[in-house]
Design an enzyme around this catalytic site. Structure first.
Site, PDB file in Angstrom:
ATOM      1  N   ASN A 297       0.867  -1.176   0.000  1.00  0.00           N
ATOM      2  CA  ASN A 297       0.000   0.000   0.000  1.00  0.00           C
ATOM      3  C   ASN A 297       0.907   1.230   0.000  1.00  0.00           C
ATOM      4  O   ASN A 297       1.507   1.556   1.016  1.00  0.00           O
ATOM      5  CB  ASN A 297      -0.885  -0.044   1.257  1.00  0.00           C
ATOM      6  CG  ASN A 297      -1.730   1.204   1.415  1.00  0.00           C
ATOM      7  OD1 ASN A 297      -1.835   2.018   0.500  1.00  0.00           O
ATOM      8  ND2 ASN A 297      -2.326   1.351   2.586  1.00  0.00           N
ATOM      9  N   TRP A 298       0.988   1.886  -1.148  1.00  0.00           N
ATOM     10  CA  TRP A 298       1.920   3.022  -1.262  1.00  0.00           C
ATOM     11  C   TRP A 298       1.380   4.284  -0.598  1.00  0.00           C
ATOM     12  O   TRP A 298       2.098   5.260  -0.462  1.00  0.00           O
ATOM     13  CB  TRP A 298       2.210   3.301  -2.745  1.00  0.00           C
ATOM     14  CG  TRP A 298       3.048   2.265  -3.422  1.00  0.00           C
ATOM     15  CD1 TRP A 298       3.445   1.055  -2.918  1.00  0.00           C
ATOM     16  CD2 TRP A 298       3.603   2.351  -4.745  1.00  0.00           C
ATOM     17  NE1 TRP A 298       4.209   0.378  -3.845  1.00  0.00           N
ATOM     18  CE2 TRP A 298       4.316   1.151  -4.974  1.00  0.00           C
ATOM     19  CE3 TRP A 298       3.551   3.308  -5.755  1.00  0.00           C
ATOM     20  CZ2 TRP A 298       4.983   0.897  -6.175  1.00  0.00           C
ATOM     21  CZ3 TRP A 298       4.213   3.067  -6.952  1.00  0.00           C
ATOM     22  CH2 TRP A 298       4.931   1.865  -7.155  1.00  0.00           C
ATOM     23  N   LYS A 299       0.108   4.295  -0.256  1.00  0.00           N
ATOM     24  CA  LYS A 299      -0.528   5.473   0.363  1.00  0.00           C
ATOM     25  C   LYS A 299      -0.279   6.707  -0.510  1.00  0.00           C
ATOM     26  O   LYS A 299      -0.183   6.578  -1.722  1.00  0.00           O
ATOM     27  CB  LYS A 299      -0.031   5.646   1.806  1.00  0.00           C
ATOM     28  CG  LYS A 299      -0.144   4.337   2.600  1.00  0.00           C
ATOM     29  CD  LYS A 299       0.087   4.507   4.059  1.00  0.00           C
ATOM     30  CE  LYS A 299      -0.046   3.163   4.761  1.00  0.00           C
ATOM     31  NZ  LYS A 299       0.117   3.217   6.193  1.00  0.00           N
TER      32      LYS A 299
ATOM     33  N   HIS B 198      -9.263   0.912   5.003  1.00  0.00           N
ATOM     34  CA  HIS B 198      -7.985   1.141   5.677  1.00  0.00           C
ATOM     35  C   HIS B 198      -8.197   2.068   6.873  1.00  0.00           C
ATOM     36  O   HIS B 198      -9.013   2.978   6.818  1.00  0.00           O
ATOM     37  CB  HIS B 198      -6.971   1.745   4.693  1.00  0.00           C
ATOM     38  CG  HIS B 198      -5.586   1.733   5.266  1.00  0.00           C
ATOM     39  ND1 HIS B 198      -5.163   2.700   6.144  1.00  0.00           N
ATOM     40  CD2 HIS B 198      -4.569   0.851   5.124  1.00  0.00           C
ATOM     41  CE1 HIS B 198      -3.920   2.415   6.518  1.00  0.00           C
ATOM     42  NE2 HIS B 198      -3.534   1.292   5.909  1.00  0.00           N
TER      43      HIS B 198
ATOM     44  N   GLU C 183      -6.609   4.478   7.967  1.00  0.00           N
ATOM     45  CA  GLU C 183      -6.432   5.914   7.681  1.00  0.00           C
ATOM     46  C   GLU C 183      -7.693   6.480   7.027  1.00  0.00           C
ATOM     47  O   GLU C 183      -8.058   7.630   7.267  1.00  0.00           O
ATOM     48  CB  GLU C 183      -5.189   6.120   6.798  1.00  0.00           C
ATOM     49  CG  GLU C 183      -3.916   5.912   7.606  1.00  0.00           C
ATOM     50  CD  GLU C 183      -2.735   5.360   6.827  1.00  0.00           C
ATOM     51  OE1 GLU C 183      -2.744   5.438   5.582  1.00  0.00           O
ATOM     52  OE2 GLU C 183      -1.807   4.837   7.469  1.00  0.00           O
TER      53      GLU C 183
ATOM     54  N   GLU D 240      -5.272  -5.293  10.577  1.00  0.00           N
ATOM     55  CA  GLU D 240      -4.228  -4.304  10.848  1.00  0.00           C
ATOM     56  C   GLU D 240      -4.524  -3.597  12.165  1.00  0.00           C
ATOM     57  O   GLU D 240      -5.327  -2.660  12.202  1.00  0.00           O
ATOM     58  CB  GLU D 240      -4.184  -3.258   9.727  1.00  0.00           C
ATOM     59  CG  GLU D 240      -3.877  -3.840   8.362  1.00  0.00           C
ATOM     60  CD  GLU D 240      -3.373  -2.771   7.407  1.00  0.00           C
ATOM     61  OE1 GLU D 240      -2.238  -2.896   6.953  1.00  0.00           O
ATOM     62  OE2 GLU D 240      -4.097  -1.802   7.153  1.00  0.00           O
TER      63      GLU D 240
ATOM     64  N   GLY E 254       2.487   2.072  10.838  1.00  0.00           N
ATOM     65  CA  GLY E 254       3.404   3.204  10.697  1.00  0.00           C
ATOM     66  C   GLY E 254       4.084   3.600  11.991  1.00  0.00           C
ATOM     67  O   GLY E 254       4.712   4.651  12.074  1.00  0.00           O
TER      68      GLY E 254
ATOM     69  N   SER F 267       3.576  -2.323  10.282  1.00  0.00           N
ATOM     70  CA  SER F 267       5.034  -2.335  10.485  1.00  0.00           C
ATOM     71  C   SER F 267       5.689  -3.676  10.140  1.00  0.00           C
ATOM     72  O   SER F 267       6.634  -4.092  10.822  1.00  0.00           O
ATOM     73  CB  SER F 267       5.387  -1.906  11.913  1.00  0.00           C
ATOM     74  OG  SER F 267       4.927  -0.587  12.160  1.00  0.00           O
TER      75      SER F 267
ATOM     76  N   GLY G 217       3.035  -1.193   4.249  1.00  0.00           N
ATOM     77  CA  GLY G 217       3.049   0.236   3.965  1.00  0.00           C
ATOM     78  C   GLY G 217       4.466   0.704   3.690  1.00  0.00           C
ATOM     79  O   GLY G 217       4.992   0.564   2.580  1.00  0.00           O
ATOM     80  N   GLY G 218       5.117   1.243   4.715  1.00  0.00           N
ATOM     81  CA  GLY G 218       6.449   1.842   4.565  1.00  0.00           C
ATOM     82  C   GLY G 218       7.447   0.974   3.808  1.00  0.00           C
ATOM     83  O   GLY G 218       8.140   1.458   2.893  1.00  0.00           O
TER      84      GLY G 218
HETATM   85  P1  PGA Z   1       2.996   0.127   7.658  1.00  0.00           P
HETATM   86  O1  PGA Z   1       1.546   0.324   7.022  1.00  0.00           O
HETATM   87  O2  PGA Z   1       3.560  -1.145   7.086  1.00  0.00           O
HETATM   88  O3  PGA Z   1       3.774   1.348   7.241  1.00  0.00           O
HETATM   89  O4  PGA Z   1       2.813   0.041   9.138  1.00  0.00           O
HETATM   90  C1  PGA Z   1       0.692  -0.771   6.854  1.00  0.00           C
HETATM   91  C2  PGA Z   1      -0.617  -0.300   6.282  1.00  0.00           C
HETATM   92  O5  PGA Z   1      -1.034   0.837   6.580  1.00  0.00           O
HETATM   93  O6  PGA Z   1      -1.277  -1.028   5.529  1.00  0.00           O
END
Ligand code: PGA
Length: 251
Positions: free
Chosen positions: A9-11, A94, A96, A166, A172, A212, A233-234
């Site tokens: 997930n590149w956000k 998600h 967010e 999640e 994050g 993470s 994510g990251g």
């Molecule tokens: P993260 O994000 O790996 O940076 O914690 C995961 C996600 O939001 O799907």
């Protein structure tokens, strides 16, 4: 046997040039292991990513969509539009989107319906907040999220659902659920599905862990019985790290 899936997930990261650069690096990684690999770039770069990866096994997903197919919804994008450019998978729910864009389970149920109507596969995200875990309500919270957004579906629809558990406190933050915590929740989630839809449906659903995940912890987490992959994510913003995670299943 359910599928292993690793989705990035590149956000809201990577402009057009960065997208092209990261895709070039991803395509150099020839070893996809046994996992299905998906990336989710921003809307504006989605078609470019889709075209650039058309000669590869890496699939492309959208990060979100609107619940209606068309209409006066300035700035929004529909399931039908995604399908129209060849996208087959969408991330919904998600944390967010829930936190910053006030997406509720009820809204997500509508998005789920629209996605399925347009033959999109869904990566459905859900998970508890830190306070829920401290209050030992994490199982209740997760069961309610699933019930409200997904349990109106009929059995057949589940072949197009991928779950992504999640825990919000792990996204994050650098803090990961321990492999044991992940397994405990994934097993609970599978049992919850089994009690509503039966064991066959529950056993067929891929449940990804997100929060993470890094090359250093992916193997331990993915080794757990009910963890079928990850939503990253990251670490998905770097081709080498992402593929170390993709290949964590094989080691
Ligand atoms: P993260 O994000 O790996 O940076 O914690 C995961 C996600 O939001 O799907």
């Amino acid at each position: 046997m359910r599928k292993h899936i690793v989705a990035g997930n590149w956000k809201m990261n990577n402009d057009l040039a960065d997208t092209a650069g990261l895709i070039t690096n991803l395509k150099k990684e020839r070893n996809l292991g046994d996992a299905e690999v998906i990336i989710a770039p921003t809307f504006v770069n989605l078609y470019k990513a889709f075209e650039s990866l058309s000669d590869s096994n890496i699939k492309v997903a959208a990060q979100n969509m609107h619940q209606e197919e068309s209409g006066a919804f300035t700035g929004e994008i529909s399931a039908k539009m995604l399908k129209g450019i060849g996208i087959n998978t969408v991330i919904l729910g998600h944390s967010e989107r829930r936190a910053y864009f006030h997406e509720t389970d009820e809204l997500l149920a509508k998005k789920v319906n629209s996605a399925l109507k347009n033959e999109l596969r869904i990566i459905f995200c859900f998970g508890e907040e830190l306070q829920d875990r401290k209050d030992e309500k994490h199982e209740d919270v997760v069961a309610t999220q699933l019930e409200n957004a997904l349990f109106h579906l009929d059995k057949d629809a589940w072949s197009n659902i991928i779950l992504a558990y999640e825990p919000v406190w792990a996204i994050g933050t650098g803090e990961t659920a321990s492999p044991e915590q992940a397994q405990e929740m994934h097993q609970f989630i599978r049992n919850t599905i089994a009690s509503t839809y039966g064991q066959e449906v529950a056993d067929g659903v891929s449940i990804l862990y997100g929060g993470s995940v890094k090359p250093t912890n992916a193997k331990e987490i993915f080794n757990k019985k009910d963890v079928d992959g990850g939503l990253i994510g990251g670490a998905a913003l770097n081709a080498t790290d992402f593929f170390e995670i993709v290949n964590a299943f094989q080691q």
